[in-house]
Write a protein that holds these residues in place. Structure first.
Motif, PDB file in Angstrom:
ATOM      1  N   ILE A 239       0.883  -1.162   0.000  1.00 19.60           N
ATOM      2  CA  ILE A 239       0.000   0.000   0.000  1.00 19.60           C
ATOM      3  C   ILE A 239       0.917   1.206   0.000  1.00 19.60           C
ATOM      4  O   ILE A 239       1.867   1.267   0.764  1.00 19.60           O
ATOM      5  N   VAL A 240       0.628   2.177  -0.853  1.00 18.07           N
ATOM      6  CA  VAL A 240       1.505   3.325  -0.986  1.00 18.07           C
ATOM      7  C   VAL A 240       1.770   3.969   0.378  1.00 18.07           C
ATOM      8  O   VAL A 240       0.867   4.136   1.183  1.00 18.07           O
ATOM      9  N   GLY A 241       3.016   4.258   0.654  1.00 20.87           N
ATOM     10  CA  GLY A 241       3.374   4.875   1.927  1.00 20.87           C
ATOM     11  C   GLY A 241       3.613   3.877   3.046  1.00 20.87           C
ATOM     12  O   GLY A 241       4.075   4.234   4.109  1.00 20.87           O
ATOM     13  N   TYR A 242       3.288   2.614   2.821  1.00 22.90           N
ATOM     14  CA  TYR A 242       3.451   1.586   3.841  1.00 22.90           C
ATOM     15  C   TYR A 242       4.277   0.436   3.277  1.00 22.90           C
ATOM     16  O   TYR A 242       3.733  -0.567   2.835  1.00 22.90           O
ATOM     17  N   PRO A 243       5.594   0.562   3.270  1.00 23.36           N
ATOM     18  CA  PRO A 243       6.394  -0.557   2.757  1.00 23.36           C
ATOM     19  C   PRO A 243       6.260  -1.759   3.685  1.00 23.36           C
ATOM     20  O   PRO A 243       6.192  -1.610   4.905  1.00 23.36           O
ATOM     21  N   MET A 244       6.139  -2.913   3.087  1.00 20.59           N
ATOM     22  CA  MET A 244       6.093  -4.136   3.884  1.00 20.59           C
ATOM     23  C   MET A 244       7.457  -4.305   4.551  1.00 20.59           C
ATOM     24  O   MET A 244       8.446  -3.778   4.074  1.00 20.59           O
ATOM     25  N   PRO A 245       7.507  -5.028   5.652  1.00 19.52           N
ATOM     26  CA  PRO A 245       8.717  -5.047   6.469  1.00 19.52           C
ATOM     27  C   PRO A 245       9.892  -5.804   5.881  1.00 19.52           C
ATOM     28  O   PRO A 245      10.960  -5.792   6.451  1.00 19.52           O
ATOM     29  N   GLY A 246       9.740  -6.466   4.756  1.00 22.35           N
ATOM     30  CA  GLY A 246      10.843  -7.260   4.254  1.00 22.35           C
ATOM     31  C   GLY A 246      10.808  -8.634   4.888  1.00 22.35           C
ATOM     32  O   GLY A 246       9.737  -9.178   5.144  1.00 22.35           O
ATOM     33  N   ARG A 247      11.949  -9.192   5.162  1.00 25.36           N
ATOM     34  CA  ARG A 247      12.027 -10.558   5.675  1.00 25.36           C
ATOM     35  C   ARG A 247      11.195 -10.727   6.948  1.00 25.36           C
ATOM     36  O   ARG A 247      11.294  -9.946   7.878  1.00 25.36           O
ATOM     37  N   THR A 248      10.375 -11.779   6.964  1.00 27.98           N
ATOM     38  CA  THR A 248       9.554 -12.107   8.123  1.00 27.98           C
ATOM     39  C   THR A 248       9.755 -13.581   8.446  1.00 27.98           C
ATOM     40  O   THR A 248       9.601 -14.432   7.573  1.00 27.98           O
TER      41      THR A 248
END
Length: 182
Positions: free
Chosen positions: A158-167
């Motif tokens: 979602i624009v403005g909310y980068p996913m955290p990467g490695r989980t």
């Protein structure tokens, strides 16, 4: 839909359509509230091919085309809804190196999405993610651990909310039920 089996190969295809009334959507672009889309339809097709090579390796590939359209506030006709990719492709493999053990690598492709309805706002480019999961079967329980986004590529869902990467995740499932914890 239908499914065809021929020895260690199988092929499936499905057409789907869902008509939805009073769909709730997070306000595109601003994300500050929820709005009622009113009428929406989700339709598309999915195809999948599976192969069991031997007792140690099986894999599948699927493709989904999605038309996720609705009539949000301010529109009079159906438009593409925000954050809805038209194309997704997934590759799954199951490697069983020893009895009770499974290694499951996954590659996921998600096509371009837009942060606003009717393909407006910010274009969120396509993305490729690599995941993996390792599992061990002990009696009726399966213990597992996995890594989503293995190469730690940050991406925007979602624009403005980068996913955290490695989980990293883990848990246990019981054959008689679904996931117990993760």
């Amino acid at each position: 839909g239908f499914e065809i089996h021929d020895g260690s190969y199988s092929f499936q295809t499905t057409y789907f359509r869902a008509n939805v009334n009073n769909l709730i959507q997070v306000q595109p672009i601003t994300l500050d509230t929820v709005v009622n889309v009113g009428t929406a339809r989700r339709q598309g097709a999915e195809i999948q091919a599976n192969q069991i090579l031997n007792e140690h390796f099986k894999h599948s590939l699927n493709y989904t085309y999605l038309d996720n359209a609705g009539i949000p506030a301010g529109y009079t006709d159906y438009v593409n809804l925000a954050y809805s990719p038209h194309n997704t492709i997934n590759y799954f493999a199951t490697i069983s190196p020893a009895k009770r053990w499974k290694i499951e690598p996954t590659v996921k492709f998600q096509g371009t999405r837009w942060s606003g309805n009717d393909e407006t706002g910010t274009e969120l480019g396509s993305q490729v993610l690599f995941d993996t999961r390792v599992a061990y079967q002990l009696r009726q329980a399966e213990f597992y651990a996995g890594v989503e986004d293995l190469f730690n590529r940050r991406y925007e869902n979602i624009v403005g909310y980068p996913m955290p990467g490695r989980t990293i995740y883990g848990g246990m499932t019981d054959r008689k039920s679904t996931r117990l914890n993760s």
